[in-house]
Each structure stands twice: as structure tokens, then as C-alpha cells.
Design a protein around this motif. Structure first.
Motif, PDB file in Angstrom:
ATOM      1  N   VAL A  90       0.689  -1.094   0.001  1.00  0.00           N
ATOM      2  CA  VAL A  90      -0.171   0.133   0.007  1.00  0.00           C
ATOM      3  C   VAL A  90       1.092   1.418   0.055  1.00  0.00           C
ATOM      4  O   VAL A  90       0.760   2.206  -0.893  1.00  0.00           O
ATOM      5  N   THR A  91       1.775   1.498   1.024  1.00  0.00           N
ATOM      6  CA  THR A  91       2.525   2.303   1.148  1.00  0.00           C
ATOM      7  C   THR A  91       3.492   2.651  -0.153  1.00  0.00           C
ATOM      8  O   THR A  91       3.538   4.003  -0.675  1.00  0.00           O
ATOM      9  N   GLU A  92       3.943   1.806  -0.746  1.00  0.00           N
ATOM     10  CA  GLU A  92       5.048   1.760  -2.101  1.00  0.00           C
ATOM     11  C   GLU A  92       4.062   2.032  -3.249  1.00  0.00           C
ATOM     12  O   GLU A  92       4.537   2.978  -3.929  1.00  0.00           O
ATOM     13  N   ASN A  93       2.687   1.595  -3.264  1.00  0.00           N
ATOM     14  CA  ASN A  93       1.907   2.148  -4.562  1.00  0.00           C
ATOM     15  C   ASN A  93       1.355   3.480  -4.418  1.00  0.00           C
ATOM     16  O   ASN A  93       1.670   4.125  -5.449  1.00  0.00           O
ATOM     17  N   ILE A  94       1.255   4.126  -3.195  1.00  0.00           N
ATOM     18  CA  ILE A  94       0.646   5.359  -2.808  1.00  0.00           C
ATOM     19  C   ILE A  94       2.187   6.326  -3.201  1.00  0.00           C
ATOM     20  O   ILE A  94       1.781   7.312  -3.871  1.00  0.00           O
ATOM     21  N   LEU A 142      -3.475   8.249   4.667  1.00  0.00           N
ATOM     22  CA  LEU A 142      -3.679   6.991   5.247  1.00  0.00           C
ATOM     23  C   LEU A 142      -4.701   6.939   6.076  1.00  0.00           C
ATOM     24  O   LEU A 142      -5.714   6.240   6.157  1.00  0.00           O
ATOM     25  N   ASP A 143      -4.648   8.054   6.891  1.00  0.00           N
ATOM     26  CA  ASP A 143      -5.773   8.548   8.032  1.00  0.00           C
ATOM     27  C   ASP A 143      -7.131   8.787   6.990  1.00  0.00           C
ATOM     28  O   ASP A 143      -8.147   8.175   7.325  1.00  0.00           O
ATOM     29  N   THR A 144      -7.021   9.387   5.989  1.00  0.00           N
ATOM     30  CA  THR A 144      -8.263   9.793   5.597  1.00  0.00           C
ATOM     31  C   THR A 144      -8.829   8.903   4.590  1.00  0.00           C
ATOM     32  O   THR A 144     -10.210   8.874   4.416  1.00  0.00           O
ATOM     33  N   ARG A 174      -4.966   2.846   7.283  1.00  0.00           N
ATOM     34  CA  ARG A 174      -3.990   2.647   8.673  1.00  0.00           C
ATOM     35  C   ARG A 174      -4.192   1.097   9.058  1.00  0.00           C
ATOM     36  O   ARG A 174      -5.217   0.697   8.987  1.00  0.00           O
ATOM     37  N   GLY A 175      -3.080   0.468   9.307  1.00  0.00           N
ATOM     38  CA  GLY A 175      -2.929  -0.899   9.386  1.00  0.00           C
ATOM     39  C   GLY A 175      -2.781  -1.700   8.070  1.00  0.00           C
ATOM     40  O   GLY A 175      -2.507  -2.858   8.508  1.00  0.00           O
ATOM     41  N   ARG A 176      -2.827  -1.231   7.095  1.00  0.00           N
ATOM     42  CA  ARG A 176      -2.813  -1.732   5.954  1.00  0.00           C
ATOM     43  C   ARG A 176      -1.518  -1.616   4.959  1.00  0.00           C
ATOM     44  O   ARG A 176      -1.372  -1.738   3.945  1.00  0.00           O
ATOM     45  N   GLU A 177      -0.860  -0.776   5.978  1.00  0.00           N
ATOM     46  CA  GLU A 177       0.521  -0.419   4.850  1.00  0.00           C
ATOM     47  C   GLU A 177       1.161  -1.268   4.026  1.00  0.00           C
ATOM     48  O   GLU A 177       1.936  -0.965   3.047  1.00  0.00           O
ATOM     49  N   LYS A 178       1.381  -2.341   4.745  1.00  0.00           N
ATOM     50  CA  LYS A 178       2.201  -3.475   4.151  1.00  0.00           C
ATOM     51  C   LYS A 178       1.401  -4.373   3.187  1.00  0.00           C
ATOM     52  O   LYS A 178       2.121  -5.218   2.779  1.00  0.00           O
ATOM     53  N   HIS A 179       0.112  -4.260   3.301  1.00  0.00           N
ATOM     54  CA  HIS A 179      -0.534  -5.065   2.549  1.00  0.00           C
ATOM     55  C   HIS A 179      -0.215  -5.039   0.930  1.00  0.00           C
ATOM     56  O   HIS A 179      -0.205  -3.935   0.277  1.00  0.00           O
ATOM     57  N   PRO A 202      -1.825  -5.532  -2.999  1.00  0.00           N
ATOM     58  CA  PRO A 202      -3.108  -5.084  -3.564  1.00  0.00           C
ATOM     59  C   PRO A 202      -4.183  -6.342  -3.348  1.00  0.00           C
ATOM     60  O   PRO A 202      -5.431  -6.229  -3.216  1.00  0.00           O
ATOM     61  N   ASN A 203      -3.518  -7.637  -3.615  1.00  0.00           N
ATOM     62  CA  ASN A 203      -4.367  -8.947  -3.565  1.00  0.00           C
ATOM     63  C   ASN A 203      -4.997  -9.117  -2.100  1.00  0.00           C
ATOM     64  O   ASN A 203      -5.530 -10.192  -2.083  1.00  0.00           O
ATOM     65  N   GLN A 204      -4.571  -8.534  -1.252  1.00  0.00           N
ATOM     66  CA  GLN A 204      -4.843  -8.747   0.295  1.00  0.00           C
ATOM     67  C   GLN A 204      -6.161  -7.625   0.828  1.00  0.00           C
ATOM     68  O   GLN A 204      -6.399  -7.517   1.814  1.00  0.00           O
ATOM     69  N   LEU A 205      -6.382  -6.922  -0.256  1.00  0.00           N
ATOM     70  CA  LEU A 205      -7.086  -5.739  -0.110  1.00  0.00           C
ATOM     71  C   LEU A 205      -8.537  -6.081  -0.699  1.00  0.00           C
ATOM     72  O   LEU A 205      -8.667  -6.749  -2.053  1.00  0.00           O
ATOM     73  N   SER A 206      -9.697  -5.498  -0.314  1.00  0.00           N
ATOM     74  CA  SER A 206     -11.080  -5.773  -1.085  1.00  0.00           C
ATOM     75  C   SER A 206     -10.929  -4.599  -2.175  1.00  0.00           C
ATOM     76  O   SER A 206      -9.994  -3.666  -2.348  1.00  0.00           O
ATOM     77  N   GLY A 207     -11.841  -4.600  -2.973  1.00  0.00           N
ATOM     78  CA  GLY A 207     -12.072  -3.641  -4.320  1.00  0.00           C
ATOM     79  C   GLY A 207     -11.852  -2.348  -3.718  1.00  0.00           C
ATOM     80  O   GLY A 207     -11.452  -1.333  -4.370  1.00  0.00           O
ATOM     81  N   GLY A 208     -12.935  -1.893  -2.579  1.00  0.00           N
ATOM     82  CA  GLY A 208     -12.868  -0.688  -2.150  1.00  0.00           C
ATOM     83  C   GLY A 208     -11.565  -0.053  -1.496  1.00  0.00           C
ATOM     84  O   GLY A 208     -11.312   0.982  -1.562  1.00  0.00           O
ATOM     85  N   GLN A 209     -10.860  -0.888  -0.883  1.00  0.00           N
ATOM     86  CA  GLN A 209      -9.502  -0.555  -0.460  1.00  0.00           C
ATOM     87  C   GLN A 209      -8.543  -0.304  -1.385  1.00  0.00           C
ATOM     88  O   GLN A 209      -7.769   0.664  -1.243  1.00  0.00           O
ATOM     89  N   GLN A 210      -8.465  -1.274  -2.430  1.00  0.00           N
ATOM     90  CA  GLN A 210      -7.802  -0.839  -3.775  1.00  0.00           C
ATOM     91  C   GLN A 210      -7.792   0.519  -4.165  1.00  0.00           C
ATOM     92  O   GLN A 210      -7.124   1.019  -4.524  1.00  0.00           O
ATOM     93  N   GLN A 211      -9.263   0.788  -4.352  1.00  0.00           N
ATOM     94  CA  GLN A 211      -9.449   2.255  -5.191  1.00  0.00           C
ATOM     95  C   GLN A 211      -9.167   3.273  -4.047  1.00  0.00           C
ATOM     96  O   GLN A 211      -8.647   4.170  -4.618  1.00  0.00           O
TER      97      GLN A 211
END
Length: 226
Positions: A102-106, A126-128, A132-137, A139-148
Motif C-alpha cells: 500500500v505505502t509503496e503504491n501510494i 492513510l488516515d483520510t 492505517r494498519g494496511r500499509e504493508k498489504h 493489492p491482492n490482500q485488499l478489497s476492491g474498495g480498499q484498492q480504489q
């Protein structure tokens, strides 16, 4: 204050008898901080317009100015820097790098420029975006909404002058769609960024300050609604 100006923009694909005129002599301007919705049927030219505004595609004729700068007077290297620093692009299909977390993509646009990441701004995003808490996840560990949300974070990381979103909620359910739009509007208000969204969703279009309707490569309606 005017931030974006489009003058007599046309885009033609193909040659001779196989020509398709995706955009036909379009002109308009956008004020700084305005939220504009671009609507129209499939094949109307709205995605082509967004890609040209973002410097991803070149027009056949016409000019695009951002903050007074002639976008297509730049060479390809300059355009690549322009896209990273001045424009935030958000797509329906996220376009995340699968091997980056997540952090690397952002922070990818900053890293590509060889610049230091503003950790305070990263933390705000990350807060907005509730990441938070998903910084090291990955993309395939995230839901569609989280990926967006990650895609939005990447688009906002460089504090661009203009954010361009092509059907940003097209793959999401109604709850996630509304959350994503609230995040985009919050960024629009908080950072004073100009927001241009392509959508088929009337409820999203009605949240904008202004609606531009396109059909067959022409602007058929341009209405300020608030």
C-alpha cells in the motif's frame, strides 16, 4: 481563477475512410477548485477527453493549458513529469502494481521522481483513506474498495493541481461508491484541488459544482449547478 483551458480540441483515430472523430472542436475552461462531472453515453468521447487532459493521449488538433502552461508543447520526458506532478489520475480498474504494498503504491510517483516522501502528507492520506494498519498489504490482500482508496492515495500524493477520475466507482457497490466520492470531495475541499470526474451515475454527477454532457464528441450541455 481559471486553472484549465481547452481550445478547439479534436481527436481523430484511424485514417481516410476508417477515421473516427472521438472529439470534435471542444472548448471550455475550468475554475480552480471546481468539481466538474463529465457525463455522456458510451463512445461519446468523454474518456478520450480525460486522457488528453491528463497528458496520457495527444490531441489531433487544439490546445490544453494547465495553469497557463501549454501541455502539449512539452516533449515526452516533460509530459511524464507533468503527469506525475500536476495531474492525479484515478481509473476504474485501480492500476496498482501487484508486487508493491500500500505505502509503496501510494508513494510511487514521488519515488519515480527520486524525491523524498513527505511522511506527514502520507500519514494524512492513510488516515483520510482509512488505510492505517494496511500499509504493508499487497493489492491482492485488499478489497476492491480498499484498492480504489490506494489508487486515490497515489493520485493525491504529489498534491496535483487537477485530479482526473474515470468512472472511479464503477467496480464498487453503492456503499463503497459513496465513501469513495466523499473522500474525493473531501480532498477537493481540503487541498483546493480541481476535480474532474467521468461518470454514468446521475447521483454522482449531481454532487458536482458543474456538469458537462458530451455526445458524439461534442459538448451538448455545460451547466453550473452550484
Amino acid at each position: 481563477m481559471e486553472i484549465l483551458k481547452v481550445e478547439h480540441l479534436s481527436k481523430i483515430y484511424g485514417t481516410q475512410d476508417n477515421q473516427v472523430r472521438a472529439l470534435d472542436d471542444i472548448s471550455f475552461s475550468v475554475e480552480n477548485g471546481q468539481f466538474v462531472a463529465i457525463i455522456g453515453p458510451s463512445g461519446s468521447g468523454k474518456s478520450t477527453l480525460l486522457h488528453i487532459l491528463g497528458g496520457v493521449d495527444r490531441p489531433s488538433t487544439g490546445k490544453v493549458y494547465l495553469n497557463g502552461q501549454d501541455v502539449f508543447a512539452q516533449n515526452e520526458d516533460q509530459l511524464a513529469i507533468f503527469r506525475r506532478r500536476q495531474v492525479g489520475l484515478i481509473y476504474q480498474f485501480y492500476n496498482l502494481i501487484p508486487v508493491l504494498n500500500v505505502t509503496e503504491n501510494i508513494t510511487l510517483p514521488v519515488q519515480l521522481d527520486g524525491r523524498t516522501v513527505n511522511q506527514e502528507h502520507l500519514g494524512e492520506l492513510l488516515d483520510t483513506l482509512n488505510l492505517r494498519g494496511r500499509e504493508k498489504h499487497l493489492p491482492n490482500q485488499l478489497s476492491g474498495g480498499q484498492q480504489q482508496r490506494v489508487s486515490i492515495g497515489r493520485a493525491l500524493m504529489n498534491n496535483p493541481a487537477v485530479v482526473l477520475a474515470d468512472e472511479p466507482t464503477g467496480n464498487l457497490d453503492s456503499k463503497n461508491s459513496q465513501e469513495i466520492m466523499e473522500m474525493l470531495k473531501q480532498s477537493n475541499r481540503r487541498y483546493g484541488q480541481t476535480l474532474i470526474v467521468i461518470t454514468h451515475d446521475e447521483s454522482i454527477a449531481l454532487q458536482a459544482d458543474r456538469i458537462i454532457a458530451i455526445e458524439d464528441g461534442h459538448i451538448v450541455k455545460d451547466e453550473v449547478i452550484r
